[in-house]
Design an enzyme around this catalytic site. Structure first.
Site, PDB file in Angstrom:
ATOM      1  N   ASP A 190       9.355   2.632   1.625  1.00 56.78           N
ATOM      2  CA  ASP A 190       8.201   3.418   2.055  1.00 56.78           C
ATOM      3  C   ASP A 190       8.032   3.204   3.556  1.00 56.78           C
ATOM      4  O   ASP A 190       7.513   2.181   3.998  1.00 56.78           O
ATOM      5  CB  ASP A 190       6.949   2.980   1.286  1.00 56.78           C
ATOM      6  CG  ASP A 190       5.699   3.746   1.721  1.00 56.78           C
ATOM      7  OD1 ASP A 190       5.730   4.403   2.785  1.00 56.78           O
ATOM      8  OD2 ASP A 190       4.685   3.662   0.994  1.00 56.78           O
TER       9      ASP A 190
ATOM     10  N   LYS B  52       2.668   9.932   7.938  1.00 57.71           N
ATOM     11  CA  LYS B  52       1.926   9.528   9.144  1.00 57.71           C
ATOM     12  C   LYS B  52       2.469  10.088  10.468  1.00 57.71           C
ATOM     13  O   LYS B  52       2.068  11.163  10.877  1.00 57.71           O
ATOM     14  CB  LYS B  52       1.812   8.004   9.174  1.00 57.71           C
ATOM     15  CG  LYS B  52       0.881   7.493   8.057  1.00 57.71           C
ATOM     16  CD  LYS B  52       0.243   6.165   8.363  1.00 57.71           C
ATOM     17  CE  LYS B  52      -0.926   5.898   7.439  1.00 57.71           C
ATOM     18  NZ  LYS B  52      -0.594   5.116   6.253  1.00 57.71           N
TER      19      LYS B  52
ATOM     20  N   PHE C 217       0.863  -1.185   0.000  1.00 51.04           N
ATOM     21  CA  PHE C 217       0.000   0.000   0.000  1.00 51.04           C
ATOM     22  C   PHE C 217       0.896   1.229   0.000  1.00 51.04           C
ATOM     23  O   PHE C 217       1.727   1.387   0.887  1.00 51.04           O
ATOM     24  CB  PHE C 217      -0.933   0.040   1.208  1.00 51.04           C
ATOM     25  CG  PHE C 217      -1.866   1.228   1.164  1.00 51.04           C
ATOM     26  CD1 PHE C 217      -3.043   1.177   0.437  1.00 51.04           C
ATOM     27  CD2 PHE C 217      -1.537   2.411   1.810  1.00 51.04           C
ATOM     28  CE1 PHE C 217      -3.885   2.284   0.357  1.00 51.04           C
ATOM     29  CE2 PHE C 217      -2.363   3.520   1.736  1.00 51.04           C
ATOM     30  CZ  PHE C 217      -3.543   3.452   1.011  1.00 51.04           C
TER      31      PHE C 217
HETATM   32  C1  LIG Z   1      -0.834   5.331   4.840  1.00 50.60           C
HETATM   33  C2  LIG Z   1       0.248   4.941   3.898  1.00 50.60           C
HETATM   34  C3  LIG Z   1       0.480   5.656   2.713  1.00 50.60           C
HETATM   35  C4  LIG Z   1      -0.435   6.779   2.261  1.00 50.60           C
HETATM   36  O1  LIG Z   1      -0.385   7.860   3.111  1.00 50.60           O
HETATM   37  P1  LIG Z   1      -1.546   8.997   3.000  1.00 50.60           P
HETATM   38  O2  LIG Z   1      -1.067  10.036   3.970  1.00 50.60           O
HETATM   39  O3  LIG Z   1      -2.820   8.358   3.385  1.00 50.60           O
HETATM   40  O4  LIG Z   1      -1.551   9.468   1.613  1.00 50.60           O
HETATM   41  C5  LIG Z   1       1.546   5.296   1.923  1.00 50.60           C
HETATM   42  N1  LIG Z   1       2.362   4.283   2.283  1.00 50.60           N
HETATM   43  C6  LIG Z   1       2.169   3.565   3.407  1.00 50.60           C
HETATM   44  C7  LIG Z   1       3.113   2.471   3.752  1.00 50.60           C
HETATM   45  C8  LIG Z   1       1.106   3.862   4.252  1.00 50.60           C
HETATM   46  O5  LIG Z   1       0.889   3.137   5.360  1.00 50.60           O
END
Ligand SMILES: *Cc1c(COP(=O)(O)O)cnc(C)c1O
Length: 400
Positions: free
Chosen positions: A220, A250, A135
């Site tokens: 990520d 986050k 994700f």
């Molecule tokens: C939540 C998340 C995203 C997306 O972040 P948003 O602030 O919702 O756009 C991208 N990568 C990972 C691993 C995430 O957990």
């Protein structure tokens, strides 16, 4: 009182998330209160965001002071908080000094990944290898790297040339990566997939595969970064893992929106003037918030506390009837149940005064604030057997 707000929500807000479970009005530490005055222990933390919990005095003070001094100026101008935050992130990654690390600020995880994706295009290559279960966000570029068919299919064609390989499978990755690949992108622990931890050595192997083919290695850390796993980042240079690009969001702003794309070496200069931009990204208020989060994590020993509370959480989850597997690190934990009652557990937990999250029908995710107390976790331990029991019965009745 929750009901009227939820009705107004349905009449005014786009229905992209489904009906909200609660209307919340106030928070303090790891606790929130709804519009009816009911108190909850928050084990979701705005989806792994509120590192310092709710209404932390250091965050309130930093944001208030900065906003009353200089709130926003655009990236035509430099501000001290933005530069200080970039320096601090490079320092935490070990990319300051001799290294040539650079940071691009944005407002979210998806945007941090969009910037990184654009950066990879400047290698002259266009192919990306990502993982099944990944994700990376919901904007078109980030979505192109996200494997879930239900998220992707309504919006195809998506940008790119993206190949998905099974996560935690170095052989599959090696077979997919050749000299046409711009970057390999991975989550060090897959969050939305349900807190999936790869075998030791996987990230180092993936990095070696990428480097063998001149591809960038991009982690990520939007969910795993900024203390969530009990360390500043989930990847460890001590284990030979030192990516070219790290994306963050986050937990970084503790609830104030901010994203960061951090790159080093040759990757740090791929984006040149005019290649990318943002109006809000890295504004002084968001940067001051992030600096306060980083300073508080350090001053209050929250990395060690996260490890300690994380061990407590993992142990209490493992003791539950119906627990098949507990995954994760620090305060990022997954609980695999012995049946399809995770969604029912979220509802039963809410009734009992706990905010939980299900990442799938059999899996719960726990990503509480890093400031959660031992007493909060004791309260969870006392209530969880009943919560899971009620959930199991509700699921059985529904299927009967
Ligand atoms: C939540 C998340 C995203 C997306 O972040 P948003 O602030 O919702 O756009 C991208 N990568 C990972 C691993 C995430 O957990």
């Amino acid at each position: 009182m929750s009901a009227p707000i939820q009705e107004r929500y349905a009449g005014a807000v786009m229905n992209t998330f489904g009906p909200p479970a609660l209307a919340l009005v106030r928070g303090s530490g790891a606790h929130v209160w709804d519009a009816d005055g009911k108190e909850y222990v928050d084990l979701l933390a705005g989806i792994a965001v509120n590192a310092l919990g709710h209404a932390h005095p250091a965050l309130v003070e930093a944001v208030t002071t900065q906003l009353s001094t200089l709130g926003h100026v655009s990236n035509f101008f430099a501000t001290e908080p933005q530069v200080a935050l970039a320096e601090r992130l490079l320092e935490l990654l070990g990319w300051s000094g001799e290294e040539t690390g650079r940071v691009f600020f944005s407002n979210s995880g998806a945007e941090a990944n969009e910037a990184a994706l654009k950066l990879t295009r400047r290698t002259g290559r266009t192919r990306i290898v990502a993982a099944e279960g990944s994700f990376h966000g919901r904007t078109m570029g980030a979505l192109a790297l996200t494997s879930k068919a239900a998220y992707r299919e309504p919006f195809e064609p998506l940008p790119g040339d993206v190949t998905f390989v099974p996560y935690d499978d170095p052989a599959a990755l090696a077979a997919a990566v050749d000299d046409t690949v711009a970057a390999v992108v991975l989550e060090p622990i897959q969050g939305e997939a349900g807190v999936v931890v790869p075998a030791p050595g996987y990230l180092a192997a993936a990095q070696a595969i990428a480097r063998d083919h001149g591809a960038l290695f991009w982690l990520d850390e939007v969910q795993t970064g900024i203390g969530r796993t009990g360390a500043w980042f989930a990847h460890r240079p001590s284990e030979g893992v030192d990516p070219d690009v790290v994306t963050l969001a986050k937990g970084l702003g503790g609830g104030i929106p901010i994203g960061a794309t951090v790159a080093r070496g040759a990757a740090a200069t791929l984006l040149q003037p005019g290649n990318h931009g943002t109006t809000f990204g890295g504004n002084p208020v968001a940067a001051a918030a992030a600096l306060a989060v980083l300073a508080t994590i350090e001053a209050d020993g929250l990395l060690a506390a996260t490890t300690e509370r994380g061990d407590q959480l993992a142990a209490l989850l493992a003791r539950q009837v119906g627990a098949v597997e507990v995954t994760g690190a620090g305060l990022m934990r997954g609980l695999e149940l012995d049946g399809t009652y995770a969604v029912q557990a979220v509802a039963a937990a809410r009734d009992a005064g706990f905010i939980l999250n299900a990442t799938g029908p059999t899996r719960l995710r726990f990503v509480p604030p890093l400031v959660i107390t031992s007493d909060d976790l004791d309260a969870l331990e006392a209530s969880l057997p009943t919560i899971l029991d009620v959930a199991r019965r509700t699921a059985q009745e529904a299927s009967a």
